[in-house]
Scaffold this motif. Structure first.
Motif, PDB file in Angstrom:
ATOM      1  N   ILE A   1       8.751   7.485  -4.509  1.00 57.14           N
ATOM      2  CA  ILE A   1       8.491   7.153  -3.107  1.00 57.14           C
ATOM      3  C   ILE A   1       8.178   8.426  -2.336  1.00 57.14           C
ATOM      4  N   VAL A   2       7.337   8.263  -1.323  1.00 53.97           N
ATOM      5  CA  VAL A   2       7.117   9.347  -0.364  1.00 53.97           C
ATOM      6  C   VAL A   2       7.411   8.765   1.012  1.00 53.97           C
TER       7      VAL A   2
ATOM      8  N   GLY B   1      -0.303   1.001 -10.625  1.00 56.70           N
ATOM      9  CA  GLY B   1      -0.320   2.439 -10.369  1.00 56.70           C
ATOM     10  C   GLY B   1      -1.108   2.850  -9.143  1.00 56.70           C
ATOM     11  N   ALA B   2      -1.550   1.886  -8.334  1.00 54.25           N
ATOM     12  CA  ALA B   2      -2.312   2.201  -7.124  1.00 54.25           C
ATOM     13  C   ALA B   2      -1.354   2.430  -5.955  1.00 54.25           C
ATOM     14  N   PRO B   3      -1.724   3.311  -5.024  1.00 54.54           N
ATOM     15  CA  PRO B   3      -0.823   3.584  -3.902  1.00 54.54           C
ATOM     16  C   PRO B   3      -0.838   2.477  -2.854  1.00 54.54           C
ATOM     17  N   ASP B   4       0.268   2.372  -2.143  1.00 55.49           N
ATOM     18  CA  ASP B   4       0.368   1.434  -1.024  1.00 55.49           C
ATOM     19  C   ASP B   4       1.258   2.082   0.026  1.00 55.49           C
ATOM     20  N   GLY B   5       1.204   1.564   1.242  1.00 54.36           N
ATOM     21  CA  GLY B   5       2.011   2.162   2.293  1.00 54.36           C
ATOM     22  C   GLY B   5       2.381   1.155   3.355  1.00 54.36           C
ATOM     23  N   GLU B   6       3.465   1.432   4.062  1.00 51.66           N
ATOM     24  CA  GLU B   6       3.862   0.572   5.171  1.00 51.66           C
ATOM     25  C   GLU B   6       4.897   1.286   6.043  1.00 51.66           C
TER      26      GLU B   6
ATOM     27  N   PHE C   1      -2.587   7.406   1.871  1.00 57.24           N
ATOM     28  CA  PHE C   1      -1.778   7.522   0.662  1.00 57.24           C
ATOM     29  C   PHE C   1      -2.699   7.730  -0.531  1.00 57.24           C
TER      30      PHE C   1
ATOM     31  N   VAL D   1      -2.717   3.326   6.199  1.00 60.48           N
ATOM     32  CA  VAL D   1      -2.010   2.518   7.186  1.00 60.48           C
ATOM     33  C   VAL D   1      -2.354   3.059   8.567  1.00 60.48           C
TER      34      VAL D   1
ATOM     35  N   PRO E   1       5.650  -5.936  -0.174  1.00 63.56           N
ATOM     36  CA  PRO E   1       4.960  -5.018  -1.104  1.00 63.56           C
ATOM     37  C   PRO E   1       5.807  -3.824  -1.534  1.00 63.56           C
TER      38      PRO E   1
ATOM     39  N   ARG F   1      -8.301   5.717  -5.898  1.00 60.75           N
ATOM     40  CA  ARG F   1      -7.524   4.635  -5.295  1.00 60.75           C
ATOM     41  C   ARG F   1      -6.659   5.175  -4.153  1.00 60.75           C
TER      42      ARG F   1
ATOM     43  N   VAL G   1       7.025   6.110   7.658  1.00 59.84           N
ATOM     44  CA  VAL G   1       6.017   5.434   6.849  1.00 59.84           C
ATOM     45  C   VAL G   1       6.293   5.812   5.409  1.00 59.84           C
ATOM     46  N   ILE G   2       6.327   4.826   4.537  1.00 61.97           N
ATOM     47  CA  ILE G   2       6.589   5.133   3.132  1.00 61.97           C
ATOM     48  C   ILE G   2       5.378   4.787   2.272  1.00 61.97           C
ATOM     49  N   GLY G   3       5.248   5.534   1.198  1.00 60.89           N
ATOM     50  CA  GLY G   3       4.232   5.256   0.205  1.00 60.89           C
ATOM     51  C   GLY G   3       4.902   4.942  -1.121  1.00 60.89           C
ATOM     52  N   THR G   4       4.381   3.933  -1.798  1.00 56.38           N
ATOM     53  CA  THR G   4       4.898   3.541  -3.109  1.00 56.38           C
ATOM     54  C   THR G   4       3.685   3.293  -4.011  1.00 56.38           C
ATOM     55  N   VAL G   5       3.929   3.000  -5.259  1.00 57.89           N
ATOM     56  CA  VAL G   5       2.825   2.633  -6.148  1.00 57.89           C
ATOM     57  C   VAL G   5       3.085   1.255  -6.738  1.00 57.89           C
ATOM     58  N   ASP G   6       2.019   0.478  -6.850  1.00 59.06           N
ATOM     59  CA  ASP G   6       2.175  -0.895  -7.349  1.00 59.06           C
ATOM     60  C   ASP G   6       2.187  -0.918  -8.881  1.00 59.06           C
TER      61      ASP G   6
ATOM     62  N   PRO H   1       3.157   8.828  -5.421  1.00 53.24           N
ATOM     63  CA  PRO H   1       2.409   8.692  -4.163  1.00 53.24           C
ATOM     64  C   PRO H   1       2.529   9.936  -3.295  1.00 53.24           C
TER      65      PRO H   1
ATOM     66  N   ALA I   1      -4.531   4.054  -0.187  1.00 54.62           N
ATOM     67  CA  ALA I   1      -4.140   3.103   0.852  1.00 54.62           C
ATOM     68  C   ALA I   1      -4.166   3.863   2.161  1.00 54.62           C
TER      69      ALA I   1
END
Lengths: 137, 121
Positions: free
Chosen positions: B69-70, B33-38, A19, A64, B58, A60, B25-30, A27, A62
């Motif tokens: 969202i992606v 502004g940093a990306p995260d995924g799960e 990501f 998975v 998260p 920055r 799998v989705i990506g979001t931003v916290d 994102p 991520a």
């Protein structure tokens, strides 16, 4: 410090989703093959790819790493940190073969050739945050 | 100049592909502004994509700050048969009554690829 259970998982799995951030801060997701070595995740991409450009703008990321998409249950490890382009010296796509690469040895050979030409680059992600996903033994 | 083959799926192929998927799998931003995924549970019905995320997890927290969202879905039976669809858009809460919160994805952009089409090109 990466928990041992996360290290074991990362060493055994290569199915990854990277990501990054687009120019507008939204994102973006990139299915990848990731290799874990020496406490970091490594992957390759084209130097001119959208993901490489996104990382050059904002490092920055991520990542998975998950079990296979047909696994009965999902487990994985989420890594967050910063990505950097590192030297391709010593990086071997074929030697790092996981299930994805094993499906296409010729692909690994092409990746290696593109790395040598400088068309592809190696990305390294040093984890700053690690999260376990699903069940781990 | 060598042209790349068009390996995008047709709208009907995208519809059929998404209808068969149960995980994404989705990506979001916290908040920073940093990306995260799960990974998430995914559903596709009547052209509408929904995902279920863990309440107060998260992704749930991130979407409450920024709805962008992606959502990525892929199939990898072998390298030459990889297919995937990515939805870019906004998350809209549609069910909020259990341990999982379900969001609809209002896709502003849909990307797709089908590596099998490279063999046909």
């Amino acid at each position: 410090v990466i928990p041992p259970v996360a290290e074991r998982f990362l060493a055994a799995h290569t199915r990854a989703f990277l990501f990054t951030l687009r120019a507008d801060g939204a994102p973006a997701c990139h299915p990848m093959v990731a290799f874990y070595r020496d406490g970091a995740l490594f992957m390759t991409t084209y130097r001119k790819s959208a993901k490489a450009q996104n990382i050059a703008r904002d490092a920055r990321v991520a990542c998975v790493v998950l079990t296979a998409d047909d696994a009965p249950t999902v487990s994985g490890v989420a890594v967050r940190g910063r990505a950097e382009v590192v030297s391709a010296d010593g990086f071997s796509a074929s030697a790092s073969a996981g299930p994805r690469v094993a499906a296409g040895r010729d692909v690994a050979s092409k990746v290696q050739a593109r790395l040598a030409e400088g068309k592809r680059v190696v990305l390294r992600i040093v984890p700053e945050e690690v999260r376990l996903i699903g069940e781990h033994r | 100049v060598k042209r790349r083959p068009d390996i995008r799926m047709t709208p009907a192929e995208v519809d059929a592909f998404l209808a068969a998927r149960r995980r994404a799998v989705i990506g979001t931003v916290d908040a920073a502004g940093a990306p995260d995924g799960e990974p998430v549970d995914f559903a596709w019905a009547d052209g509408i994509a929904t995902v279920a995320v863990v309440r107060d997890g998260p992704a749930h927290r991130n979407i409450q700050c920024d709805t962008r969202i992606v959502c990525s879905l892929e199939e990898f039976p072998s390298y030459g048969d990889i297919r995937g669809v990515t939805l870019h858009g906004r998350a809209v809460a549609v069910a909020d009554a259990s341990a999982r919160v379900r969001f609809r994805i209002d896709a502003e952009r849909v990307e797709s690829f089908d590596f099998r089409k490279m063999r046909q090109a």
